[in-house]
Structures are given as structure tokens and as C-alpha cells.
Design a protein around this motif. Structure first.
Motif, PDB file in Angstrom:
ATOM      1  N   PHE A 277       5.500  15.312   2.111  1.00  0.00           N
ATOM      2  CA  PHE A 277       4.940  15.338   0.766  1.00  0.00           C
ATOM      3  C   PHE A 277       6.008  15.291  -0.327  1.00  0.00           C
ATOM      4  CE2 PHE A 277       3.009  17.458  -2.945  1.00  0.00           C
ATOM      5  CZ  PHE A 277       1.921  16.627  -3.125  1.00  0.00           C
ATOM      6  N   PRO A 278       7.168  15.941  -0.187  1.00  0.00           N
ATOM      7  CA  PRO A 278       8.171  15.844  -1.264  1.00  0.00           C
ATOM      8  C   PRO A 278       8.645  14.427  -1.544  1.00  0.00           C
ATOM      9  CG  PRO A 278       8.666  17.709   0.145  1.00  0.00           C
ATOM     10  CD  PRO A 278       7.569  16.943   0.817  1.00  0.00           C
ATOM     11  N   ASP A 279       8.504  13.503  -0.604  1.00  0.00           N
ATOM     12  CA  ASP A 279       8.909  12.122  -0.824  1.00  0.00           C
ATOM     13  C   ASP A 279       7.782  11.390  -1.553  1.00  0.00           C
ATOM     14  OD1 ASP A 279      10.040   9.650  -0.829  1.00  0.00           O
ATOM     15  OD2 ASP A 279      10.029   9.375   1.351  1.00  0.00           O
ATOM     16  N   VAL A 280       7.856  11.375  -2.871  1.00  0.00           N
ATOM     17  CA  VAL A 280       6.774  10.803  -3.672  1.00  0.00           C
ATOM     18  C   VAL A 280       6.662   9.297  -3.454  1.00  0.00           C
ATOM     19  CG1 VAL A 280       5.879  10.545  -6.026  1.00  0.00           C
ATOM     20  CG2 VAL A 280       7.092  12.635  -5.373  1.00  0.00           C
ATOM     21  N   MET A 281       7.785   8.624  -3.254  1.00  0.00           N
ATOM     22  CA  MET A 281       7.764   7.164  -3.155  1.00  0.00           C
ATOM     23  C   MET A 281       7.043   6.670  -1.906  1.00  0.00           C
ATOM     24  SD  MET A 281       9.117   6.482  -5.948  1.00  0.00           S
ATOM     25  CE  MET A 281       9.075   4.712  -5.722  1.00  0.00           C
ATOM     26  N   SER A 282       6.979   7.498  -0.873  1.00  0.00           N
ATOM     27  CA  SER A 282       6.293   7.086   0.354  1.00  0.00           C
ATOM     28  C   SER A 282       4.817   7.459   0.363  1.00  0.00           C
ATOM     29  CB  SER A 282       6.981   7.720   1.570  1.00  0.00           C
ATOM     30  OG  SER A 282       6.849   9.131   1.535  1.00  0.00           O
ATOM     31  N   ASP A 283       4.330   8.045  -0.717  1.00  0.00           N
ATOM     32  CA  ASP A 283       2.925   8.462  -0.782  1.00  0.00           C
ATOM     33  C   ASP A 283       2.055   7.230  -1.045  1.00  0.00           C
ATOM     34  OD1 ASP A 283       0.499   9.663  -1.152  1.00  0.00           O
ATOM     35  OD2 ASP A 283       1.256  11.251  -2.444  1.00  0.00           O
ATOM     36  N   PRO A 284       1.118   6.902  -0.155  1.00  0.00           N
ATOM     37  CA  PRO A 284       0.270   5.717  -0.389  1.00  0.00           C
ATOM     38  C   PRO A 284      -0.590   5.838  -1.631  1.00  0.00           C
ATOM     39  CG  PRO A 284      -0.538   6.997   1.479  1.00  0.00           C
ATOM     40  CD  PRO A 284       0.795   7.577   1.120  1.00  0.00           C
ATOM     41  N   ALA A 285      -0.946   7.063  -2.041  1.00  0.00           N
ATOM     42  CA  ALA A 285      -1.761   7.213  -3.246  1.00  0.00           C
ATOM     43  C   ALA A 285      -1.007   6.802  -4.495  1.00  0.00           C
ATOM     44  CB  ALA A 285      -2.235   8.663  -3.374  1.00  0.00           C
ATOM     45  N   GLU A 286       0.326   6.914  -4.477  1.00  0.00           N
ATOM     46  CA  GLU A 286       1.127   6.545  -5.641  1.00  0.00           C
ATOM     47  C   GLU A 286       1.313   5.042  -5.753  1.00  0.00           C
ATOM     48  OE1 GLU A 286       2.421   8.284  -8.100  1.00  0.00           O
ATOM     49  OE2 GLU A 286       1.689  10.240  -7.448  1.00  0.00           O
ATOM     50  N   ARG A 287       0.953   4.309  -4.729  1.00  0.00           N
ATOM     51  CA  ARG A 287       1.145   2.853  -4.752  1.00  0.00           C
ATOM     52  C   ARG A 287      -0.139   2.116  -5.118  1.00  0.00           C
ATOM     53  NH1 ARG A 287       4.052   4.078   0.172  1.00  0.00           N
ATOM     54  NH2 ARG A 287       2.316   3.268   1.409  1.00  0.00           N
ATOM     55  N   ALA A 288      -1.007   2.763  -5.867  1.00  0.00           N
ATOM     56  CA  ALA A 288      -2.262   2.130  -6.283  1.00  0.00           C
ATOM     57  C   ALA A 288      -1.970   0.935  -7.188  1.00  0.00           C
ATOM     58  CB  ALA A 288      -3.147   3.141  -6.998  1.00  0.00           C
ATOM     59  N   ARG A 289      -2.722  -0.131  -7.005  1.00  0.00           N
ATOM     60  CA  ARG A 289      -2.501  -1.360  -7.757  1.00  0.00           C
ATOM     61  C   ARG A 289      -3.230  -1.389  -9.091  1.00  0.00           C
ATOM     62  NH1 ARG A 289      -3.055  -5.962  -2.941  1.00  0.00           N
ATOM     63  NH2 ARG A 289      -1.384  -5.134  -1.601  1.00  0.00           N
ATOM     64  N   SER A 290      -4.099  -0.437  -9.331  1.00  0.00           N
ATOM     65  CA  SER A 290      -4.878  -0.440 -10.565  1.00  0.00           C
ATOM     66  C   SER A 290      -3.959  -0.189 -11.761  1.00  0.00           C
ATOM     67  CB  SER A 290      -5.965   0.639 -10.497  1.00  0.00           C
ATOM     68  OG  SER A 290      -6.585   0.804 -11.746  1.00  0.00           O
ATOM     69  N   HIS A 291      -4.025  -1.094 -12.732  1.00  0.00           N
ATOM     70  CA  HIS A 291      -3.209  -0.943 -13.939  1.00  0.00           C
ATOM     71  C   HIS A 291      -3.641   0.289 -14.721  1.00  0.00           C
ATOM     72  CE1 HIS A 291      -0.993  -1.876 -17.583  1.00  0.00           C
ATOM     73  NE2 HIS A 291      -2.128  -1.811 -18.274  1.00  0.00           N
ATOM     74  N   ARG A 292      -4.931   0.537 -14.796  1.00  0.00           N
ATOM     75  CA  ARG A 292      -5.422   1.704 -15.534  1.00  0.00           C
ATOM     76  C   ARG A 292      -4.931   2.992 -14.893  1.00  0.00           C
ATOM     77  NH1 ARG A 292      -9.623   3.025 -18.968  1.00  0.00           N
ATOM     78  NH2 ARG A 292     -10.459   5.129 -18.718  1.00  0.00           N
ATOM     79  N   SER A 293      -4.983   3.045 -13.580  1.00  0.00           N
ATOM     80  CA  SER A 293      -4.529   4.251 -12.881  1.00  0.00           C
ATOM     81  C   SER A 293      -3.053   4.515 -13.143  1.00  0.00           C
ATOM     82  CB  SER A 293      -4.792   4.117 -11.380  1.00  0.00           C
ATOM     83  OG  SER A 293      -4.233   5.210 -10.677  1.00  0.00           O
ATOM     84  N   ARG A 294      -2.219   3.491 -13.030  1.00  0.00           N
ATOM     85  CA  ARG A 294      -0.788   3.677 -13.276  1.00  0.00           C
ATOM     86  C   ARG A 294      -0.516   4.077 -14.728  1.00  0.00           C
ATOM     87  NH1 ARG A 294      -0.393  -1.220 -10.352  1.00  0.00           N
ATOM     88  NH2 ARG A 294       0.125  -2.288 -12.302  1.00  0.00           N
ATOM     89  N   ARG A 295      -1.223   3.450 -15.654  1.00  0.00           N
ATOM     90  CA  ARG A 295      -0.995   3.735 -17.074  1.00  0.00           C
ATOM     91  C   ARG A 295      -1.362   5.181 -17.412  1.00  0.00           C
ATOM     92  NH1 ARG A 295      -4.534   3.559 -21.243  1.00  0.00           N
ATOM     93  NH2 ARG A 295      -6.083   2.471 -19.969  1.00  0.00           N
ATOM     94  N   LEU A 296      -2.502   5.649 -16.924  1.00  0.00           N
ATOM     95  CA  LEU A 296      -2.933   7.006 -17.242  1.00  0.00           C
ATOM     96  C   LEU A 296      -2.081   8.048 -16.526  1.00  0.00           C
ATOM     97  CD1 LEU A 296      -6.818   6.603 -17.298  1.00  0.00           C
ATOM     98  CD2 LEU A 296      -5.243   6.813 -19.225  1.00  0.00           C
ATOM     99  N   ARG A 297      -1.629   7.756 -15.317  1.00  0.00           N
ATOM    100  CA  ARG A 297      -0.766   8.714 -14.634  1.00  0.00           C
ATOM    101  C   ARG A 297       0.588   8.840 -15.327  1.00  0.00           C
ATOM    102  NH1 ARG A 297       0.490   6.928  -9.692  1.00  0.00           N
ATOM    103  NH2 ARG A 297      -0.849   5.080  -9.612  1.00  0.00           N
TER     104      ARG A 297
END
Length: 604
Positions: free
Chosen positions: A264-284
Motif C-alpha cells: 500500500f505505501p507504493d502509491v504508483m503501483s496502486d491500480p486505483a490511482e491509474r484511472a483514465r477518467s479526466h474528471r477523476s484525476r482532476r478532482l483528486r
């Protein structure tokens, strides 16, 4: 004597702890803070997005749907990462629900409508669960729920046995014992069935299940193809059970991989962080800017949203009386804070020990965090992006707010201790102000309670499911299969609601407003253990003592008397009421009876 190794607390440096590494006269360094995105509380909240659909939907509504709302301060967690997993959990749930619904839709024509008769016992069991929660006498609710649930279970079991008998070439089976009388046009087992199909004297309209009826429904002769609808109807519950088991197993796999303590500490390997939705990335990205900054955009009705519940808030006002032996110096708010901060920061350093183990002290005060924050109202801004989060803009607000003592723009010294792996968060907001020869001291402690027990048990539940035997998994899946028929369309409808709100509610162009809810508070539970209560009391008592000491030092060095302040702060800080002069009747405690006796004057 046996040696017991105490587990390392999160946030501690790895490797041996030796006091000889610390220079003489200096204490060990403070504990390195754990990044909020890698904290244990964040991990359990992400797991909670898969366990509790109400929590997940509320997080999505607050941070994703209502994009006009500022994010509440996230103390010890990363709300953006929780949002990423909430969106991922919803996508997975919608996918499984769509698969279940499509399987039902495909099975209806392929089974000549035989699978429709599964709905009768499923509805009975659903009514039983609903009646149990109905506002009727408890004994009546339990009795009705018991009858409905068991009648539905027996009906479902015997109907499956009837299908199995027919599929294996057995005699015709009458199923009138299970179903209500249905018109011939609505009964797939009797519609169009010829008379004399061998149902032990029963007419087709009486619900006889036979190969001849299935053949008539398909318009073909008796053979392998005529048994196909029966087999499809018979295998549908098994196929649904497989989907239910796979859906449950996906949560267990997530806890074993991306949500495990190791990965879990490795944020870059989290599949939830690799969402392709532009809205999701912008709001996060927007949430990450707002949640941990020193600027707090608040809603007037709930200014401390995100800090937890208030815990013995107190304030004190005293006269600034000069000392007789010297002339007083100007005393501003910044000078008082400059005396408080070093004293509070010194709590990070363990006291000298007689043993060489000072560096091994694990007190959470070593990870104490201090910063200055400014509270600004969200009302009046044209857009959410117009908030002054830039360092230069914030510094301008901080320099102005520290001395002005305004009502809406307020400056606080924020002192935070995250204990129990951020499970208990104690935060003190300290505000000082001098006005008209008076000193006002405000201390607003807040406590974030532990996470819900369901979230804390996420690893236990996942481990139990992964290591359970196949028979137990099969029983669990079969027992949860009937309710999946009703949950699937409800889940899809609930999943369409956010899309409908995004398209019709107009939140994207609404004026900005303060946070309506905090992710950390949504995941909290209303109780804490005795150990946790003791730690909160110790943190508050220790920090408040240093705050008072800093104010006292500032007053003394500026040439003001401190006796009145020291006397009154003892009573007020401990939850009491300081009464400078009491005349008449005074009651202390609860359930008092006060009698007032008026003295009589002696006449001359």
C-alpha cells in the motif's frame, strides 16, 4: 527470561536504536512522519470502500459529485486515495451487477421462462428480511420473517429438486404446492401444454412440470433439446453463485495485493490511482491541494469539519495588568505564539533517561506536528480555483489574520498528534488575541475517533475468506445468491444516479461552498477504548500545559502580571468555572437543591 520483541510502530525508523548515535546533550531526533497517503488509516478507509456501499457512495457524492465543495482537512489520511478506491469499487460492483442481470435476461428465453419461477421464493425471502425491520411488535416481526424466509427457502429447494428430477428423465412433477395459482397465459410450465401429458391426473393448468410441457413450450419433440431449458434453469443458480463468489473473492484479492500493508505505501503501483477518467484525476489533484494545506476553507455552520468532535473547548480572558517593578512592553499575538511554539515542539524530545534507551522511546508525542493555519469562509468566492492556496497569497492572509482577531478570517496554531496508526487523532487549535488591555486565549481540542470496526476487521475478513475451504466458500456463495437477483438492478440504478446528477444538477457551475462531510469522520466509530481515552487525556493535558506556560512566559517577559492568569487558567482548563466573587447561593455538581435564606435586619 524469555525475550519479547515489541512490534515497530508505524513511522519509526528501521534498524537498531542506539543512544550512542545521538550526540551528548542532544535528544534523539523526532520520529519521521508517515505520509498521509501511506498511513494505516488511509489503507483501512480504502478497504472500507469495498465493504460498505453507503460509505462509498457518500465519499463519491462529497468529493466527486459536489465538485463545488472544498475538501475538508484530512488529518492523517489522504482523502484523494480513498476517493480513487471508492470509484474503483463502484466500477467493479456495477460490472458484477451487470453480469448478473445479463445472465438472468439471457436465461429467460433459453429456459422457456422456467427461471422466472425462481422469483417467487426470492421475493418471499426479501419480504422476510424487510418485515424483520418493519415498525411492528418485535415478536410479530420475528414470526412473520421466520415464516416467509423458510417458506421461500423450502420452495426454492424443492423447485430445484423438481427441475433435477425432470432433467434426469423422471416422472412429471406437480409444483402447485409452491406457487400461487397462475393464469395459463402467465405460467410458462402450463402455457400451451397438451392435455394428457401424464401428470398423475392433474390438468396442465394445475402446474404439472413435465418434459411434454417443455417440449410444447419449445415447439419441438421430446429429446435432448427439450431438456435444454430445464438444464439451463437448473444451472442458473450455480452460475450466479460462481459470480457471487468471484465478486467476494475480488475484495479478498485486493486486500492481499494493492491494499496489503507491504504494497500500500507504493502509491504508483496502486491500480486505483491509474484511472483514465479526466474528471477523476482532476478532482483528486484538487483534493490533494486542499486537504493538507494550512488554508482551511470552511462552512459557517461547521468550521472545524474534519477535525472530529470537540473535546472540552475552553476560553479565558484576563486583564493585562503591568508589573510595578518595570514598564510594560507592547505585546502582540505573534510574540505570544513565538513563545508557545518552542515549548510545544520540545515535547518531541524524550526526557533524559538513566538507561541507554532514550532513543527507543515510542511516545507519539515524538511525532507531534505544529503549523499555523488560517480559516477563511468559502462564501463569496467566484470559483473553487480562486481560493488563495498559493504560498505567497496564504502568507499574506496569515500575517494579517494573526493580529486582526476577525470573526470570519481566523488564525489558529494547530497542534496534532496522530496515535494508534492515525486511529486516534488529537488536534488542538490555539488562538490568542489582545484587545483593549485584555488577553483572550481560546483552546479548541478536537478528537477523531477510531475507524469503524468493520474497516478494522478488513484484513481479518479477507484472510478468513482466502483460507476458507471450498465447501465453506460454496455454502456462503449459495446462501447469498438469492438476494443477488434484487441487488443487481438496484445497484445499477444506484450507479446511474451519480451520472444523472452530474448531467442535471449543475454542480460544476455552482458557487463554491465549504465541505459538507469529512472522509475521516465518515469512517469513524463512536467509541474508543480505555487505553485510547487515556492517551487522549495525556496528550491534551501535556500540550495545554505547554501552551499555558508559553503564554505565562510571554506575559512575564513583556512586563505584565501573571498571577491572575495562572490562577484562573487552572480552573477553566480543567473544565471548571472560575468564580471571582460569589454572593448568594452557589451549587456545584448535578441534582443540587439550593435554598436561599434572606437575612433579616435588626431594627433599631
Amino acid at each position: 527470561m524469555a525475550r519479547t520483541d515489541v512490534p515497530q510502530q508505524q513511522g519509526e525508523p528501521d534498524g537498531p536504536r542506539r543512544s550512542d548515535r545521538t550526540p551528548e546533550g542532544a535528544g534523539p531526533p523526532p520520529l519521521p512522519p508517515t505520509p498521509p497517503g501511506a498511513s494505516e488509516a488511509t489503507r483501512l478507509l480504502c478497504a472500507g470502500a469495498y465493504l460498505d456501499d453507503t460509505f462509498r457512495d457518500t465519499v463519491i457524492d462529497e468529493l466527486y459529485i459536489h465538485e463545488e465543495r472544498f475538501a475538508a482537512p484530512s488529518l492523517g489520511i489522504d482523502a484523494a486515495r480513498v476517493l480513487a478506491h471508492a470509484l474503483r469499487a463502484r466500477r467493479l460492483e456495477l460490472s458484477w451487477a451487470a453480469a448478473i442481470l445479463l445472465l438472468w435476461i439471457a436465461a429467460i428465453p433459453l429456459s422457456a421462462g422456467l427461471v422466472v419461477l425462481y422469483l417467487f421464493p426470492i421475493v418471499l425471502m426479501a419480504l422476510g428480511r424487510a418485515v424483520r425491520r418493519a415498525p411492528i411488535p418485535r415478536w410479530l416481526a420475528v414470526l412473520c420473517a421466520f415464516v416467509l424466509c423458510w417458506y421461500g427457502r423450502l420452495s426454492l429447494t424443492l423447485y430445484c429438486l423438481s427441475l433435477l428430477v425432470v432433467a434426469c428423465g423422471g416422472a412429471n412433477v406437480n409444483v402447485d404446492w409452491m406457487f400461487l395459482p397462475l393464469p395459463d397465459a402467465l405460467n410458462p410450465l402450463t402455457s400451451g401444454a397438451p392435455d394428457g401429458s401424464g401428470s398423475y391426473g392433474s390438468s396442465p393448468s394445475e402446474g404439472a412440470l413435465s418434459q411434454g410441457m417443455v417440449a410444447s413450450a419449445l415447439g419441438g419433440g421430446i429429446g435432448v433439446t427439450t431438456l435444454l431449458p430445464v438444464w439451463i434453469a437448473l444451472l442458473l443458480p450455480l452460475a450466479l453463485a460462481v459470480i457471487v463468489a468471484l465478486q467476494r473473492g475480488q475484495f479478498a484479492r485486493a486486500l492481499a495485493h494493492e491494499l496489503s500493508r507491504e504494497r500500500f505505501p507504493d502509491v504508483m503501483s496502486d491500480p486505483a490511482e491509474r484511472a483514465r477518467s479526466h474528471r477523476s484525476r482532476r478532482l483528486r489533484e484538487r483534493v490533494r491541494v486542499e486537504q493538507h494545506g494550512p488554508l482551511v476553507m470552511y462552512r459557517a455552520a461547521h468550521p472545524f469539519c474534519g477535525a472530529g468532535y470537540p473535546y472540552k473547548t475552553w476560553s479565558l480572558a484576563v486583564e493585562l495588568n503591568p508589573r510595578a517593578d518595570r514598564d510594560p512592553e507592547p505585546l502582540d499575538n505573534g510574540a505570544i505564539l513565538a513563545r508557545i511554539i518552542p515549548l510545544v515542539a520540545a515535547l518531541r524530545v524524550p526526557s533524559p533517561h538513566g538507561s541507554p534507551g532514550a532513543a527507543a522511546v515510542r511516545d507519539r508525542l515524538r511525532a507531534l506536528e505544529i503549523d499555523e493555519c488560517v480559516f477563511l469562509p468559502a462564501e463569496g468566492l467566484p470559483t473553487r480555483a480562486a481560493a488563495p492556496y498559493a504560498p505567497a497569497e496564504f502568507e499574506g492572509h496569515r500575517a494579517a489574520a494573526v493580529e486582526e482577531g476577525g470573526e470570519t478570517r481566523r488564525h489558529f496554531l494547530r497542534i496534532r498528534i496522530g496515535g494508534w496508526d492515525e486511529g486516534i487523532v488529537t488536534t488542538l487549535f490555539v488562538r490568542v488575541h489582545t484587545q483593549g488591555g485584555m488577553l483572550m486565549l481560546e483552546v479548541a481540542p478536537h478528537v477523531l475517533l477510531p475507524l469503524r470496526q468493520l474497516f478494522q476487521d478488513a484484513d481479518r475478513l479477507a484472510h478468513q475468506y482466502r483460507h476458507h475451504d471450498r465447501f465453506g466458500k460454496a455454502v456462503w456463495a449459495l446462501s447469498h445468491t438469492p438476494r443477488s437477483a434484487g441487488n443487481a438492478p438496484l445497484t445499477l440504478l444506484r450507479g446511474l444516479l451519480p451520472s444523472w446528477q452530474l448531467g442535471t444538477a449543475g454542480h460544476g457551475v455552482a458557487l463554491p461552498e465549504g465541505p459538507g462531510a469529512s472522509v475521516r469522520e465518515l469512517g469513524s466509530f463512536g467509541e474508543s477504548s480505555l487505553f485510547q481515552d487515556m492517551d487522549v487525556a495525556r496528550y491534551l493535558g501535556t500540550v495545554q500545559q505547554r501552551v499555558v506556560a508559553g503564554v505565562t512566559t510571554a506575559l512575564r517577559e513583556a512586563g505584565y502580571q501573571t498571577a491572575e492568569f495562572e490562577q484562573r487558567v487552572v480552573h477553566v482548563a480543567e473544565g471548571g468555572v472560575y468564580i471571582e466573587s460569589a454572593q448568594g447561593a452557589v451549587g456545584v455538581g448535578d441534582h443540587n437543591t439550593i435554598t436561599h435564606n434572606t437575612p433579616h435586619r435588626d431594627s433599631d
